[in-house]
Design an enzyme around this catalytic site. Structure first.
Site, PDB file in Angstrom:
ATOM      1  CG  ASP B 383      15.286 -98.426  99.699  1.00  0.00           C
ATOM      2  OD1 ASP B 383      14.602 -97.507  98.633  1.00  0.00           O
ATOM      3  OD2 ASP B 383      15.345 -98.644 100.718  1.00  0.00           O
ATOM      4  CD  GLU B 412      16.438 -94.300  96.934  1.00  0.00           C
ATOM      5  OE1 GLU B 412      16.701 -95.101  98.016  1.00  0.00           O
ATOM      6  OE2 GLU B 412      15.344 -93.743  97.109  1.00  0.00           O
TER       7      GLU B 412
END
Lengths: 649, 649
Positions: B383, B412
């Site tokens: 993330d 990401e």
């Protein structure tokens, strides 16, 4: 790990990952770009750093950020020698705080006391790094910030003088330095801008019956000076071997009195004071003192004498007797002569650069350069460097430049493109090129576009010779003066470095039949000439060299731009440096008149698109009024082959 | 110095001067080129060398020379892990001798005894390096050569078996090895070829009133398997903090029973067996044992479970109590929450990766990966990696892959292009991309041309997600199923890696007004769904994934080529691997029928220019007969949005 907290990538220029140095002249700017960015939203600052090779302390200048995370900065190199540079970037703690504080304040956050204290702490730390008055300024601001209300704190955060001081004394603890370092070879101006004139001292007197000496060369120096040349270059001046000496026109048999090929170097039997090898001068030219006298005379005239560094040994070279281990041997123990089977070159023994005593050999060859450098020679034209290891040149140039940083080496490698390029990377200041064989508009445009592109010009400096003792190009073998005039204009205006081999100015074009070689070449014999023979183009050459000296635009390489001439026989190009704009139109066809509309985007040169302006032909002195971008030229080669216009606004 | 006797330059590929590794899959070829040349006329030989990182011994394969001194060679990487490679080149003494001998013999040189002896000496030296029978062959040849006449010697010099043995036992004493070494990160196939399905375990049961558990997820696994997915990816499954917990639709106030945002990780108050942080699972989802059971169930189905690695700590995270020094502090000593002024994220404390105890923090985070890897998880979606130091990722990925070489990390990072790229260089196997917002023909063509170019694909592997819990693109917010079908076809056929976030197959498109975000996002609440709701496109997705599995052409990235469709609404492209040729035509307009002549150069795919051939639509099973390069497609989005043709010859 903390040392890579900021990403620095794609530092440019960086030649072969820093393996080799880019080249610059003293005073040149070095413009460096890099991709710099950091994770998150922190502010980043960056500096471009440089130092002399071997120095501990960096100098530095701030870099500025542009689009897409590309940062840039510039510095000037101010001293001959080697430099290195790199980029450092770091989290800018103070600017990060300022930006956050501003956004919170403008966003209407009510309680900013904690933020103000944070800012005060950052300023206090800055004060510890700062000196004198600036330290006090930061201390005071910090003290004020601790107790400030929001508005007052915001006003402090907006103070540019604080930002400036904090930028002067940055906290770089969270940052990165780019590796590998970039390298720069800084040279004197003549490494990029010079006009060369090559002649054989033994033919200088122009007598032909017997050789001339160094003492006979003053006329040639004066003539070279009058034509506006900067460098006078001599083929080898060392003793020439007798064993297997070549005769006239490269004959295997040599007749009595034939002077031999100066490239078959070395004759220890001549009782020369320095052994008869590469440290000596041929007795028939005079003494070493005579040579040193000539170097001095050249200097007085603002000329520089360049020597040939030709690593060929005749069988009579002192190395052969003293260091047979430096040569290749046949199974019977004899030394191998040079061969390119089935051709044999029995007058020359090649050196074995990888022989077990290679370091001694390399040291000796380095010392030959140092020997001549100590005698005032700072420019060497190196013969066939591509037949010796590139690593040897890289080593030799570095070693000799460490003692004489103003040394300039010209690579005479007419060979495959990549070898020519790697020799330039290895340290040659200048290189012979394929220019000699580029005659048509498209091939000149293509070749010059490559040569003048920054990626190439960063390390490869072309020296455009129109001819050499080895090469009389077919183009020059055509009738008349026009071919010579065309090539002179092209060489002198396309490239800041160019040269001619003597005889060119006399339009000498007698060739061996079907070959690009001179008939009765003075490589093998004395040559008799009338240096002021009618039909010579010394006047044109003088005007070209004068134009070069007086116009900075002609002293650079990367400023060349080709523009449109609506005729395939007319090459039209511009060179501009600051306000100095030169437009050149050359008729490439020596036999027919050609005319063309020529078009240049004058608005890209700081002029109005519909300006009226004067173009002054630096070759004829004539002036024309031109209007706007599109104008007209007509070139009758019996009258003139080119216009070299200075744009007068 | 002797080690640079041969010039080796421009070794390709070489990512950022060897600073980073290129990526390959096990079994992939690595094709390497280099510029190789030597001074003089000697023959040169070169080898491409590679080894596992840390190994001493190189493996090697000969390189072959091509035009302009470019040499090339290939090897295959056969094992997961890190490799390095370089190029070695040397003066080929024997081939140099052979060539010279041949030229002298053919040139008619009479006395070649010395040359023959030289050759014999070279062969004898070769014999000393050679082994067994080959040694004897060289010895015999040497002995024969010493006494051979010219013709016999020439015959020996022409013997290819001698050349082969000499090449096998070369004398490399005059040679070079290129530095820096190239590096390769060798990964398993799923690093480049996989279809991802993302869902929240707590919504898996589709009840909506209360959360589901790991034990409720089998239905989702079966469904994912039935649709043909390879990887099932869960947003964070760890305990969720209570302090400042967010409510539905990201409300600042959380109502009782609101499950919280899985990205606010850590709740040490829940008495979780492993501390309540990143090593634990949220009690409401079950136990660690339940999770391990689910991993096993996935494995049984040929599925892999990927976890989210989200380095956010809720104020209740055990790190906050145990390691306050890992966080940022305000002047009053409290820990700073996340901010992007004027926005505040009080439910999350960011970590300070440069805190004085940074190495402890980094070690701990590495150990979290190792913890889950030991429990069977080998794929992590990371993330927001661009808000943590790139150097941290480079270190963490290297450290964890050293223990589990089959680890795969997906970045990401929806951020600036260069940051996205450097994360891939630092070791991320895959990256989220801008594909989500590329809808028009020109922007898809441009973006995919960049993504599939070898220089990019060498290290950057796009994973094309159609949607994520954070992103419901405007394109999908249009009415109907067609937008979803278009994006599914594009993602699944343009890129070997693609993914959907659950709900996509149901064509869910309820957004926050004017935003690219989901209404009632399950990031903040339980979600109730009928997983087989009418209008779903599970059938299409299943057929796409089946086509991907059965067609090697769809498993690669660099084989993508765009071809002509005479309509700006129709994108037409081909992917080919060996005999497997796939042609895709997609109607990019979900609302109108578009037709176009499509044209592909079938002769470049090994077919005759006027061939008749069958194209089989892998989505519908229909077959058409096509002729030559130019054919015709018509796509009515109410019937179908695309053809995915397999070419049957």
């Amino acid at each position: 790990m903390k040392k890579t907290a900021v990403v620095i990538e794609n530092v440019r220029p960086l030649l072969d990952c820093g393996r080799y140095a880019i080249k610059r002249l003293v005073g040149d700017p070095v413009h460096v770009t890099a991709d710099i960015f950091k994770d998150g939203h922190d502010a980043v600052a960056a500096a471009l750093k440089w130092r002399k090779a071997g120095a501990k302390k960096w100098r530095e200048t701030p870099m500025n950020s542009g689009d897409d995370d590309v940062w840039s900065g510039s510095f000037a190199v101010t001293e001959i020698g080697d430099c290195e540079y790199t980029v450092e970037a770091w989290l800018d703690v103070y600017e990060t705080w300022r930006d956050e504080f501003r956004r919170k304040h403008e966003g209407g956050q009510e309680d900013l006391r904690s933020e103000a204290k944070e800012g005060a702490r950052i300023l206090e730390r800055g004060a510890k790094r700062a000196a004198g008055k600036k330290r006090a300024v930061l201390r005071d601001a910090a003290a004020e910030l601790v107790k400030a209300d929001n508005a007052r704190a915001a006003a402090l955060a907006a103070r540019m003088d604080l930002s400036a001081i904090m930028a002067e004394y940055p906290d770089r603890s969270i940052g990165s330095e780019f590796r590998p370092y970039g390298r720069i070879m800084v040279e004197r101006k003549a490494a990029l801008f010079a006009a060369w004139y090559e002649f054989f001292p033994r033919s200088a007197g122009g007598r032909g019956d017997r050789g001339s000496t160094f003492r006979d060369c003053l006329g040639r120096l004066d003539d070279a000076k009058a034509m506006g040349f900067d460098v006078v270059y001599f083929p080898p001046i060392h003793p020439i071997g007798m064993t297997k000496r070549k005769g006239r026109n490269n004959a295997l048999e040599c007749r009595p009195g034939d002077p031999g090929v100066p490239y078959a170097i070395g004759n220890r039997h001549q009782n020369c004071p320095h052994g008869g090898g590469h440290r000596d001068v041929a007795p028939e030219l005079g003494t070493l003192e005579d040579f040193e006298w000539l170097v001095g005379e050249a200097k007085k005239r603002g000329l520089e004498i360049a020597l040939d560094f030709a690593l060929n040994c005749s069988p009579d070279h002192p190395y052969v007797a003293d260091h047979p281990e430096w040569f290749f041997h046949r199974p019977d123990g004899t030394i191998k002569y040079a061969e390119n089977p089935p051709k044999k070159y029995e007058d020359v023994y090649p050196l074995d650069y990888h022989n077990p005593s290679w370091q001694e050999l390399w040291n000796e060859l380095r010392d030959v350069i140092l020997w001549w450098a100590a005698r005032g020679v700072r420019t060497f034209r190196v013969d066939n460097p591509h037949t010796k290891p590139v690593a040897f040149w890289e080593w030799l140039i570095a070693e000799t430049r460490a003692k004489f940083p103003d040394l300039v080496f010209l690579s005479e490698a007419f060979t495959k493109p990549k070898m020519m390029r790697v020799l330039a990377k290895a340290g040659f200041s200048q290189s012979y090129t394929y220019f000699t064989w580029r005659n048509a508009k498209q091939e000149l445009t293509d070749y010059l576009s490559e040569m003048s592109a920054p990626w190439s010009a960063d390390y490869f400096r072309p020296n455009f010779f129109t001819n050499t003792p080895d090469i009389l190009p077919f183009f020059l073998q055509q009738d008349g003066r026009a071919p010579f005039m065309i090539r002179a204009v092209l060489a002198a205006t396309l490239s800041p470095l160019y040269g001619i081999y003597s005889g060119f100015e006399l339009c000498e074009n007698a060739a061996l039949p079907g070959r690009e070689e001179y008939l009765d070449s003075e490589k093998y014999q004395f040559k008799k000439r009338d240096w002021n023979a009618p039909g010579n183009i010394k006047g044109l050459i003088g005007r070209l060299n004068k134009a070069r000296r007086e116009n900075p635009a002609l002293q650079h390489l990367t400023n060349l731009r080709f523009h449109t001439a609506e005729n395939d026989n007319i090459l039209f190009y511009a060179k501009a440096t600051g306000d100095n704009v030169i437009l050149v139109a050359v008729n490439l066809d020596p036999h027919h008149t050609h005319a063309a509309a020529v078009e240049w985007p004058l608005w890209e040169y700081g002029m109005g698109w519909d300006a009226d302006y004067t173009v002054e032909d630096l070759l004829s002195g004539e002036r024309w009024t031109w209007h706007g971008s599109k104008n007209y030229v007509a070139l009758d080669p019996s009258v003139r082959v080119a216009h070299v216009f200075a744009v007068r606004r």
